[in-house]
Design an enzyme around this catalytic site. Sequence first.
Site, mmCIF file in Angstrom:
data_model
loop_
_atom_site.group_PDB
_atom_site.id
_atom_site.type_symbol
_atom_site.label_atom_id
_atom_site.label_comp_id
_atom_site.label_asym_id
_atom_site.label_seq_id
_atom_site.Cartn_x
_atom_site.Cartn_y
_atom_site.Cartn_z
ATOM 1 N N HIS A 76 -33.127 25.870 -85.522
ATOM 2 C CA HIS A 76 -32.983 25.349 -84.163
ATOM 3 C C HIS A 76 -32.392 23.942 -84.293
ATOM 4 O O HIS A 76 -32.947 22.955 -83.812
ATOM 5 C CB HIS A 76 -34.326 25.334 -83.434
ATOM 6 C CG HIS A 76 -34.238 25.872 -82.038
ATOM 7 N ND1 HIS A 76 -34.836 25.283 -80.960
ATOM 8 C CD2 HIS A 76 -33.594 26.958 -81.543
ATOM 9 C CE1 HIS A 76 -34.586 25.976 -79.861
ATOM 10 N NE2 HIS A 76 -33.825 26.994 -80.193
ATOM 11 N N GLY A 90 -33.292 36.845 -92.025
ATOM 12 C CA GLY A 90 -33.090 35.400 -91.983
ATOM 13 C C GLY A 90 -32.176 35.005 -90.859
ATOM 14 O O GLY A 90 -32.163 35.618 -89.791
ATOM 15 N N HIS A 104 -29.044 22.341 -83.572
ATOM 16 C CA HIS A 104 -28.363 21.579 -82.524
ATOM 17 C C HIS A 104 -29.295 21.212 -81.366
ATOM 18 O O HIS A 104 -29.275 20.068 -80.895
ATOM 19 C CB HIS A 104 -27.143 22.354 -82.011
ATOM 20 C CG HIS A 104 -25.975 22.331 -82.953
ATOM 21 N ND1 HIS A 104 -26.048 22.834 -84.233
ATOM 22 C CD2 HIS A 104 -24.708 21.871 -82.800
ATOM 23 C CE1 HIS A 104 -24.875 22.686 -84.822
ATOM 24 N NE2 HIS A 104 -24.042 22.102 -83.983
ATOM 25 N N HIS A 126 -24.119 32.310 -82.871
ATOM 26 C CA HIS A 126 -25.555 32.284 -83.123
ATOM 27 C C HIS A 126 -26.182 33.673 -83.027
ATOM 28 O O HIS A 126 -27.092 34.005 -83.777
ATOM 29 C CB HIS A 126 -26.232 31.343 -82.121
ATOM 30 C CG HIS A 126 -27.696 31.140 -82.362
ATOM 31 N ND1 HIS A 126 -28.183 30.331 -83.367
ATOM 32 C CD2 HIS A 126 -28.787 31.644 -81.732
ATOM 33 C CE1 HIS A 126 -29.500 30.344 -83.333
ATOM 34 N NE2 HIS A 126 -29.898 31.129 -82.357
#
Length: 755
Positions: free
Chosen positions: A108, A551, A110, A59
Amino acid sequence: MTTHRELDTTDAAAKTPDQAQPWDELGLKEHEYTRIRDILGRRPTNSELAMYSVMWSEHCSYKSSKAHLRQFGQKAPASDALLVGMGENAGVVDIGNGLAVTFKVESHNHPSYVEPYQGAATGVGGIVRDILAMGARPVAVMDPLRFGPMDADDTKRVLPGVVAGVGGYGNCLGLPNIGGEVVFDPSYAANPLVNALCVGVMRHEDIHLASASGVGNKVVLFGARTGGDGIGGASILASESFDDSKSSKRPSVQVGDPFMEKVLIECCLELFERRLVDGIQDLGAAGISCATSELASNGDGGMHVDLETVLLRDPTLTPGEILMSESQERMMGVVTPENLDAFLAVTGKWDVETAVIGEVTGTGRLVIDWHGETIVDVDPRTVAHEGPVYERPYARPAWQDELQAASPSALPRPSTGAELRDTLLRMLASPNLASKAWVTDQYDRYVLGNTVLAQPEDAGVLRLDESSGLGVAVSTDGNGRYTKLDPYTGAQLALAEAYRNVATTGARPLAVTDCLNFGSPEDPAVMWQFAEAVRGLADACQVLGTPVTGGNVSLYNQTGEAAILPTPVVGVLGVLDDVGRRIPQGFREPGQVIYLLGETGDEFGGSEWAWVTHGHLGGMPPSVDLDAERELAEILVNASRDGLVDAAHDVSDGGVAQALAEAVLRHGTGARVWVPDGVDPFVFLFSESQARAIVSVPRSEEVRFTDMCTARRFGHQRIGVVDDGGVLDVQNVLAVGVDELRNAHESTLPAVFDA
């Protein structure tokens, strides 16, 4: 992690090289742990291990995607408008009159499945702080959302919570929600996509960057106190597929406080206005680990922090937990000593708790102490920017040929007027084409008074300069079915539709942000989808002249072996010199003529018709003609500037039938439409050929409008007229009253979610 009595210092780490450490529980691979030891020349302390684990997570580090994302820079088109590109919290573009706009979309996903309300709320809060950290005032949000089957029990749990979280947080901040999407597909069951976009505005001279420079400058942490919520939340949770057998994959989700964030926004804006901040970073995923390492890495390269000075909500937190915490509503600033008192006076005025936790050094090291003992001593670049970069193997899946060969051309098609009428109503009421008012009515779309267009319009439009009318239009789009059929083309179609939606309002498309949502990068088939989508998007941006400004990549969106549809969500921002000339989507004036712009072909691969009526996914998606998209955009922008068009609506999912129905429903008008000679009524109504729009043209402007299209050699057909009969009448084919259309369109979501 250790308690204070068992503090793991750098000295202790050097003396106990064989001490076992929980690197696997923190999401690291064995070779990654070995590399950390090689970098440090010893085993890491537990606090260092915590930092590396969150910063090297998928992430935060983009370790599986970096190799492909470089194309966005390598193929970037020249742009005089681009002020800040990729690599910062958000991109910034010049829109004229000394104003700059920053915008970005992030995921966002999970966390929003684990705890829908807080996952979605903190997703909004995080993207708002990214925009704030650039020095801008946040002015609007958007939310592209995707869920499993609409009537599934789990969707009934997740969707209302997500919508309440998005609306609750955004409404409390006083930010209008001006657009987005709500899409349903079985592949998103247990893996909803909750993407959030924010737009901010500032003067050119107010741009701020995330760097810590100036030896002796103070490092200040301000906002909410640090707690145990969200430890390893977004960073770890979004970096592996869900696996019910591993509780470590379901850590706590961050908890948001929008009222604290609202105060923090105003406090930061006053600090910016008074020039009291030299560098600033928001705290989101990876918390203090991210903010300290990125600020130090981007600046002079050195920082010293006394971690015990961090204000805590939970005094039992260990140093590693403090470093990993993803508690919300926090910012980190770099302040010169001479500005510190003024800085503290401003945060005191806004009642924002503040702690000076360290200072910038010239050592090139990030050193963190705990009560006088060193627990972190690293080169910050190795934490923030020099993590692993994987060249993941990827290969076109064996099933791709079979999928593309399964053309919908053999599916039975409606042919009679009655069949076509029933098809129109069935599609209009289908989950993906039905009205999303049940969702969007929970959002405040007009707070602040500068919203000019919002849902269900093609793009949200904001006024940013009262005197000139200068404003922006923003749209997000993506079609996972198209992308599964052909990832290269599907990504380009996502860009093309967002680009077209912005142009239909009369805005000139300027820049792109993207949120790339895919399954596990450890699956070569998924990695091939990702690589092809990035290649397609980079190539298309080059042709359309719209650089990617920033992004997010969201991987591991799958449960077990079941990956989501590959879903690149693309946001496009455009500029309107005067929002008073914006073009809405709905027909308003009886007597105006309706034109279809663009060419219609027999294109049903991945279409709503094939999916809704036959549950079919196969064939090739609609073809992409980027030159035609540019030409169409030029026509629409010029038509807006010259007042030639009264309404415009892009043709996309559901085809011309859907576009006409939405155009008459917007203001309750009617329309008499005829099928062009030689065209199959079914193809005319439901094809999803691209680079098309419908427009209503005042009769006084018809000659000028058609002359413009002819001069550009762009296809245009007069297909009807707006009337006040309250009926969508496709002559000699079907007729449906507006009331019947509205009932079909607006009853679907309430029937499921109000129940």
